[in-house]
Scaffold this active site. Structure first.
Site, PDB file in Angstrom:
ATOM      1  N   HIS A  28      31.421  12.730  55.599  1.00 39.00           N
ATOM      2  CA  HIS A  28      31.334  13.735  56.651  1.00 39.00           C
ATOM      3  C   HIS A  28      29.880  14.018  57.027  1.00 39.00           C
ATOM      4  O   HIS A  28      29.599  14.866  57.869  1.00 39.00           O
ATOM      5  CB  HIS A  28      32.026  15.019  56.167  1.00 39.00           C
ATOM      6  CG  HIS A  28      32.427  15.948  57.257  1.00 39.00           C
ATOM      7  ND1 HIS A  28      31.967  17.241  57.342  1.00 39.00           N
ATOM      8  CD2 HIS A  28      33.244  15.787  58.326  1.00 39.00           C
ATOM      9  CE1 HIS A  28      32.483  17.836  58.398  1.00 39.00           C
ATOM     10  NE2 HIS A  28      33.255  16.975  59.019  1.00 39.00           N
ATOM     11  N   LYS A  30      26.257  13.944  58.718  1.00 38.12           N
ATOM     12  CA  LYS A  30      25.847  13.677  60.097  1.00 38.12           C
ATOM     13  C   LYS A  30      24.318  13.759  60.189  1.00 38.12           C
ATOM     14  O   LYS A  30      23.739  14.824  59.964  1.00 38.12           O
ATOM     15  CB  LYS A  30      26.461  14.686  61.071  1.00 38.12           C
ATOM     16  CG  LYS A  30      27.935  14.430  61.368  1.00 38.12           C
ATOM     17  CD  LYS A  30      28.797  15.513  60.854  1.00 38.12           C
ATOM     18  CE  LYS A  30      30.247  15.209  61.164  1.00 38.12           C
ATOM     19  NZ  LYS A  30      31.122  16.354  61.005  1.00 38.12           N
ATOM     20  N   ASP A  35      12.939   5.365  63.591  1.00 32.82           N
ATOM     21  CA  ASP A  35      11.667   4.798  63.113  1.00 32.82           C
ATOM     22  C   ASP A  35      11.040   5.600  61.976  1.00 32.82           C
ATOM     23  O   ASP A  35       9.817   5.586  61.796  1.00 32.82           O
ATOM     24  CB  ASP A  35      10.667   4.687  64.271  1.00 32.82           C
ATOM     25  CG  ASP A  35      11.103   3.671  65.314  1.00 32.82           C
ATOM     26  OD1 ASP A  35      11.917   2.786  64.974  1.00 32.82           O
ATOM     27  OD2 ASP A  35      10.646   3.771  66.463  1.00 32.82           O
ATOM     28  N   HIS A 267      32.230  24.258  66.409  1.00 37.63           N
ATOM     29  CA  HIS A 267      32.091  23.147  65.480  1.00 37.63           C
ATOM     30  C   HIS A 267      30.800  23.227  64.670  1.00 37.63           C
ATOM     31  O   HIS A 267      30.572  22.433  63.766  1.00 37.63           O
ATOM     32  CB  HIS A 267      32.154  21.800  66.225  1.00 37.63           C
ATOM     33  CG  HIS A 267      32.442  20.635  65.351  1.00 37.63           C
ATOM     34  ND1 HIS A 267      31.484  19.719  64.980  1.00 37.63           N
ATOM     35  CD2 HIS A 267      33.586  20.228  64.746  1.00 37.63           C
ATOM     36  CE1 HIS A 267      32.023  18.791  64.209  1.00 37.63           C
ATOM     37  NE2 HIS A 267      33.302  19.083  64.044  1.00 37.63           N
ATOM     38  N   LYS A 269      28.071  24.327  61.915  1.00 40.15           N
ATOM     39  CA  LYS A 269      28.139  24.729  60.511  1.00 40.15           C
ATOM     40  C   LYS A 269      26.750  25.202  60.087  1.00 40.15           C
ATOM     41  O   LYS A 269      25.831  24.401  59.946  1.00 40.15           O
ATOM     42  CB  LYS A 269      28.563  23.570  59.621  1.00 40.15           C
ATOM     43  CG  LYS A 269      29.978  23.064  59.880  1.00 40.15           C
ATOM     44  CD  LYS A 269      29.958  21.780  60.603  1.00 40.15           C
ATOM     45  CE  LYS A 269      31.369  21.193  60.663  1.00 40.15           C
ATOM     46  NZ  LYS A 269      31.500  20.126  61.649  1.00 40.15           N
ATOM     47  N   ASP A 274      19.508  36.625  54.184  1.00 43.86           N
ATOM     48  CA  ASP A 274      18.466  37.666  54.251  1.00 43.86           C
ATOM     49  C   ASP A 274      17.448  37.444  55.368  1.00 43.86           C
ATOM     50  O   ASP A 274      16.287  37.830  55.245  1.00 43.86           O
ATOM     51  CB  ASP A 274      17.744  37.769  52.899  1.00 43.86           C
ATOM     52  CG  ASP A 274      18.653  38.261  51.788  1.00 43.86           C
ATOM     53  OD1 ASP A 274      19.663  38.919  52.102  1.00 43.86           O
ATOM     54  OD2 ASP A 274      18.354  37.996  50.612  1.00 43.86           O
TER      55      ASP A 274
END
Length: 368
Positions: A28, A30, A35, A267, A269, A274
């Site tokens: 999962h 991503k 370069d 979608h 996340k 704090d």
């Protein structure tokens, strides 16, 4: 190469469902690196809906661009997965086509481009970020970044093996919240342990705010059930809950700019502690992310970024989300931010609500 496209593990008997179920692990993570000079990390998949260009659904997502020492750390993570035992050449299962020349490849690519791709490119070029890149005026915040990720051995080890899981590394990187914990998770399934942790934070005076998908905006009804069954317990402890509207104004406005009229979904996340540090990556607050999928992301020591997340919560209602509370009779209420209060899941059908009720009583939370 393909990483672990279908890896099944037989699980030990715990209940009737587990006895007849094999668990599907999947990658999962991503990230995108060019370069070894610049990297983009977040929760975005590569498909129209994840770029607010879907026909039926457009997701709000979040990425962070980084340069400097964080880039080789992301590259090292990639190499770790590329060279792992669960990764193998795609040519082993995919028929190889004759080699294409650059010109022919470009021609084929051009033929695959949808008619509205030009509108999308123009809209992207008008964004402040693209303008800053094109003009060479983009500025970066120089700070400490820690790249955290699951060990690829996670898919080969037992689900309880914490030494190969990212969660302990996240906890070590952040430390315990003292004042605020703000979480954005599209597939929010806290389970027993997560609910207990959030309740404990709220009861010792930490302000806990959570933004997730509403039933109307969620593309996974079964996953919504894992959140719905925990709402009252979280609210009683003082956790603040927000659910994104399928007509979220900022998302729909960006979709409309390129001629799309899809409903909005969440979608992204991310979470902040704090108002000092923030995580951006692929990790959902759910059992699959914690124990089954492999995940990655960045822990960034950044007061400005953490404060931007707090500001998003401050203005979430009415344009972005419903605020969920408990009424005097201990029943759920949804507030639209414009004075209206609803007594059931907003903009959802009877069938959707019934599915949630059914899924909520089934022993499947560990799979969500």
């Amino acid at each position: 190469r393909l990483y672990n496209p279908v890896v099944y593990r037989t699980v030990r008997w715990r209940n009737l469902v587990r006895d007849f179920t094999r668990v599907n692990h999947r990658m999962h993570n991503k990230s995108f690196t060019v370069d070894n000079q610049v990297t983009i990390v977040g929760g975005r998949n590569i498909a129209n809906e994840y770029f607010e260009a879907g026909e039926d659904l457009s997701f709000a997502d979040l990425d962070v661009m980084a340069v400097g020492a964080a880039v080789p750390a992301v590259s090292t993570q990639f190499d770790t997965y590329w060279n792992s035992a669960s990764s193998y050449p795609a040519r082993l299962i995919i028929k190889r086509d004759p080699a294409l020349g650059r010109a022919e490849f470009a021609q084929r690519t051009e033929q695959l481009m949808p008619a509205d791709a030009a509108k999308y490119a123009e809209a992207i070029n008008r964004t402040p970020q693209a303008q800053a890149l094109l003009s060479g005026t983009m500025t970066f915040e120089w700070t400490t970044v820690r790249v955290v990720h699951d060990d690829p051995e996670k898919t080969l080890s037992g689900s309880e093996e914490t030494s190969v899981q990212m969660v302990p590394r996240l906890l070590a990187a952040f430390g315990s919240p003292a004042k605020e914990f703000e979480l954005v998770s599209p597939y929010f399934v806290p389970g027993d342990a997560g609910t207990e942790a959030l309740v404990s934070l709220a009861r010792r005076g930490v302000r806990v705010r959570v933004l997730t998908n509403s039933l109307a905006a969620n593309d996974e009804t079964s996953v919504h059930s894992g959140y719905a069954r925990r709402r009252k317990e979280l609210l009683r402890a003082g956790v603040e809950l927000y659910e994104i509207k399928p007509a979220a104004a900022p998302i729909q406005a960006r979709a409309a700019e390129i001629g799309k009229h899809s409903k909005a979904g969440l979608h992204a996340k991310t979470f902040a502690v704090d108002r000092r540090s923030i995580f951006v990556g692929s990790f959902n607050f759910d059992p699959r992310s914690a124990k089954l999928n492999t995940e990655m992301g960045m822990v960034i020591d950044s007061v400005p970024l953490a404060q931007r997340l707090s500001s998003m919560f401050d203005r979430a209602s009415p344009s972005l989300a419903w605020r969920v509370t408990l009424g005097a009779d201990d029943e759920l209420q949804w507030h639209d931010g414009a004075g209206a209060t609803l007594a059931e899941e907003p903009e959802s059908s009877w069938g959707q609500r019934m599915k949630v009720r059914i899924f909520s009583v089934l022993p499947i939370e560990w799979l969500l």
